[in-house]
Every structure is written in structure tokens, then in C-alpha cells.
Design an enzyme around this catalytic site. Structure first.
Site, PDB file in Angstrom:
ATOM      1  CE1 TYR A  32       0.240   1.948   4.260  1.00 13.07           C
ATOM      2  CE2 TYR A  32       1.104  -0.294   4.419  1.00 13.07           C
ATOM      3  CZ  TYR A  32       0.975   0.982   4.937  1.00 13.07           C
ATOM      4  OH  TYR A  32       1.592   1.302   6.123  1.00 13.07           O
ATOM      5  NE  ARG A  51       7.149   4.286   0.338  1.00 13.73           N
ATOM      6  CZ  ARG A  51       6.936   5.035   1.417  1.00 13.73           C
ATOM      7  NH1 ARG A  51       7.939   5.302   2.252  1.00 13.73           N
ATOM      8  NH2 ARG A  51       5.738   5.534   1.666  1.00 13.73           N
ATOM      9  NE  ARG A  99      -6.217 -19.538   4.907  1.00 10.12           N
ATOM     10  CZ  ARG A  99      -5.175 -20.161   5.447  1.00 10.12           C
ATOM     11  NH1 ARG A  99      -4.848 -21.381   5.029  1.00 10.12           N
ATOM     12  NH2 ARG A  99      -4.451 -19.581   6.394  1.00 10.12           N
ATOM     13  CG  HIS A 101       0.383 -20.661   3.303  1.00  4.81           C
ATOM     14  ND1 HIS A 101      -0.705 -21.406   3.714  1.00  4.81           N
ATOM     15  CD2 HIS A 101       0.755 -19.913   4.377  1.00  4.81           C
ATOM     16  CE1 HIS A 101      -0.981 -21.133   4.976  1.00  4.81           C
ATOM     17  NE2 HIS A 101      -0.101 -20.218   5.409  1.00  4.81           N
ATOM     18  CE  LYS A 146       3.267   3.307   3.195  1.00  5.68           C
ATOM     19  NZ  LYS A 146       3.737   3.477   4.580  1.00  5.68           N
ATOM     20  CD  GLU A 178      10.462   1.852  10.422  1.00  4.64           C
ATOM     21  OE1 GLU A 178      10.583   2.829   9.660  1.00  4.64           O
ATOM     22  OE2 GLU A 178      10.155   0.711  10.023  1.00  4.64           O
TER      23      GLU A 178
END
Length: 282
Positions: A32, A51, A99, A101, A146, A178
Site C-alpha cells: 500500500y 516506492r 486459499r 500459501h 510497505k 523507527e
């Protein structure tokens, strides 16, 4: 009427539906970005989308969008929703599949959603500073991506809220990394210190801006590790993010940072940030 961008179309919120089998919902398998809007313009939007595409590449997600196309859809969304001051949230997932993995075979279309939010700037925090806490960094080892996987960040932020703080500054052992939703800085003897760019932190867009402002103001900017003790004994502490901008931290773990007042270098960075908004919004 408010519009949301969903998989190539601008739709109403009631039409913006995703499957329970979307891999973002099931696995957090996605990325995101959060982009600030000032005066109806997108701030540092190119850097954000560069990014965004880097994050996509790091997780093997082909979005078939260019930076220019992402900027264009963002502009349309801001105009449609008449956003003057606010932000755009955009996320992409690996799409809808049963579903499992491992990545879907054959590949499925990524799912992309973007929406806007109107909200004011954090003037009180910028002027008066905030309380912070320190907490052990329990996140995964690819914080440079991110990713939608934010449970570690959520738990750290909730810890901050529990102790009447705005931000949790994380550390691995004694090394500060951070904030739960920000980059963190210690200012000592006129020098800005922040964790170097690696897999332990996100290279924040506002972090990049602060580095450039420091250069413009001839403030030494060192990207090197420092300890929790160094942080607590700093002359000034700040956190930065798209939403927090350049926020001073005046108290840590219940104790004042220096004299508990917003420091002069923080004020210089805030001044430079205002100029950067004017020159880097499109």
C-alpha cells in the site's frame, strides 16, 4: 457522490466490494501507499508511486501500471471527491484465489483499490509536540517493503495509546529502528541521527524530504544506528511520516526530552517542510 477506484473503475462506496478470498484479506498478501493532498494537489506523489512499484517488485507482484498512470488515477480521484486537504490510500493485493500459501497458479489479476480521505494537518502536534514511548520491535525482517502485514505496528501503536502517547518508537535490542507509523530521529549537538536505510526500516518519503531540508539548511544528517539511551538523552527527538509530517516528541516513557520543549532544529525542519509542500505538490 464519493468515488472509489476499484480494479480500473471509479465506483460508489456501496459498489466497492471485494471477495472473501482476496489474498490481502486472507494473508495480508499485498502492499500500500498513503499520499498526502495539500491544497488539492498531490505531495511527493512520484516518490510514493516509485516506492509502491518497488514494493510490488519485491513481493513478485506485477501491477501493469506505470508511475504516470497511477498519478493520473490519483488526480482523477482527488478531483472527483473534491479533496482539498487530505490523503489518498491505495493498496494492491495478489488478487482472488482459493486459499493456498503459495502464489496462485495460474496467476490471477491483482486487485487494486484506492480511496480518499479529507482531514486537516496535525497543527497541535506540530506546534506543541507529543508524548512517545519506546517498545521492542517485533516486526518481520522486511520492513523496507510497505506491506499490508502491519500487526506488529498495530500492537506497538496500541501500546503507545495505552500509555497516553501518540507514537511508539521501536528498538531491536538497544538499537532504535523507527516508529510504529513513522521514522524516528535523535538530534544531538546540532546533528540529526536516524537509522540507516536497510531491511529494518521503511525508507519514508518524509524521511527523504527531511534529509534534503537538512542539506539546504546545512544541518549535519547522519544515517547511523543509535541506542535507546542515546535517544532519551537527545537534545531533540522527532518522528516523521506522511500524516505526522515533522512532529516533535517532547516526552519519552514519561520523562521530558531535554527541557520538554520543541527545539530549534525541529523548527527549522518544519519551516523547510512548508516550503517543500509549495514546491513539490502537483
Amino acid at each position: 457522490m464519493e468515488k472509489i477506484f476499484l480494479n480500473g473503475e471509479f465506483v460508489s462506496p456501496s459498489e466497492a466490494k471485494v471477495s472473501y478470498n482476496d489474498r490481502g484479506y486472507v494473508f495480508g498478501d499485498g502492499i500500500y501507499e498513503y499520499i498526502r493532498v495539500y491544497n488539492g494537489k498531490l505531495f511527493t506523489v512520484t516518490e510514493h508511486y516509485e516506492r509502491f512499484l518497488r514494493s510490488a517488485n519485491e513481493i513478485g507482484l506485477d501491477l501493469n501500471y506505470s508511475v504516470e498512470e497511477l498519478i493520473e488515477l490519483s488526480r482523477k480521484l482527488v478531483d472527483m471527491n473534491q479533496i482539498e486537504t487530505g490523503a489518498i490510500y491505495i493498496q494492491a493485493t495478489r488478487g482472488v484465489a482459493e486459499r493456498n500459501h503459495s502464489f496462485p497458479t495460474p496467476e490471477v489479476e491483482p486487485a487494486i483499490v484506492a480511496y480518499t480521505k479529507s482531514y486537516d494537518r496535525p497543527y497541535d502536534h506540530l506546534e506543541n509536540g507529543v508524548n512517545g514511548v519506546t517498545v521492542e520491535d517485533i516486526r518481520w525482517l522486511r520492513c523496507d517493503i510497505k506491506s499490508l502485514n502491519l500487526l506488529g505496528n498495530v500492537l506497538a501503536k496500541e501500546y503507545a495509546v495505552k500509555y497516553n502517547a501518540v507514537e511508539a518508537i521501536q528498538h531491536r535490542g538497544e538499537t532504535v529502528t523507527e516508529g510504529s507509523s513513522s521514522n524516528a530521529y535523535a538530534i544531538k549537538d546540532g546533528v540529526i541521527y536516524t537509522h540507516p536505510i536497510n531491511n529494518y526500516i521503511l525508507n519514508g518519503i518524509t524521511r527523504i524530504v527531511i534529509k534534503k531540508i537538512a542539506e539546504d539548511y546545512n544541518i549535519p544528517f547522519k544515517e547511523e544506528t543509535f541506542t535507546v539511551d542515546f535517544l532519551k538523552n537527545a537534545d531533540e527527538v522527532i518522528v516523521s511520516s506522511t500524516s505526522a509530517e515533522v512532529t516533535p516528541v517532547i516526552k519519552l516513557d514519561g520523562e521530558p526530552v531535554n527541557d520538554g520543549k520543541v527545539g530549534p532544529i525541529t523548527r527549522q525542519l518544519q519551516e523547510g517542510f512548508e516550503k517543500y509542500i509549495e514546491s513539490h505538490s502537483i
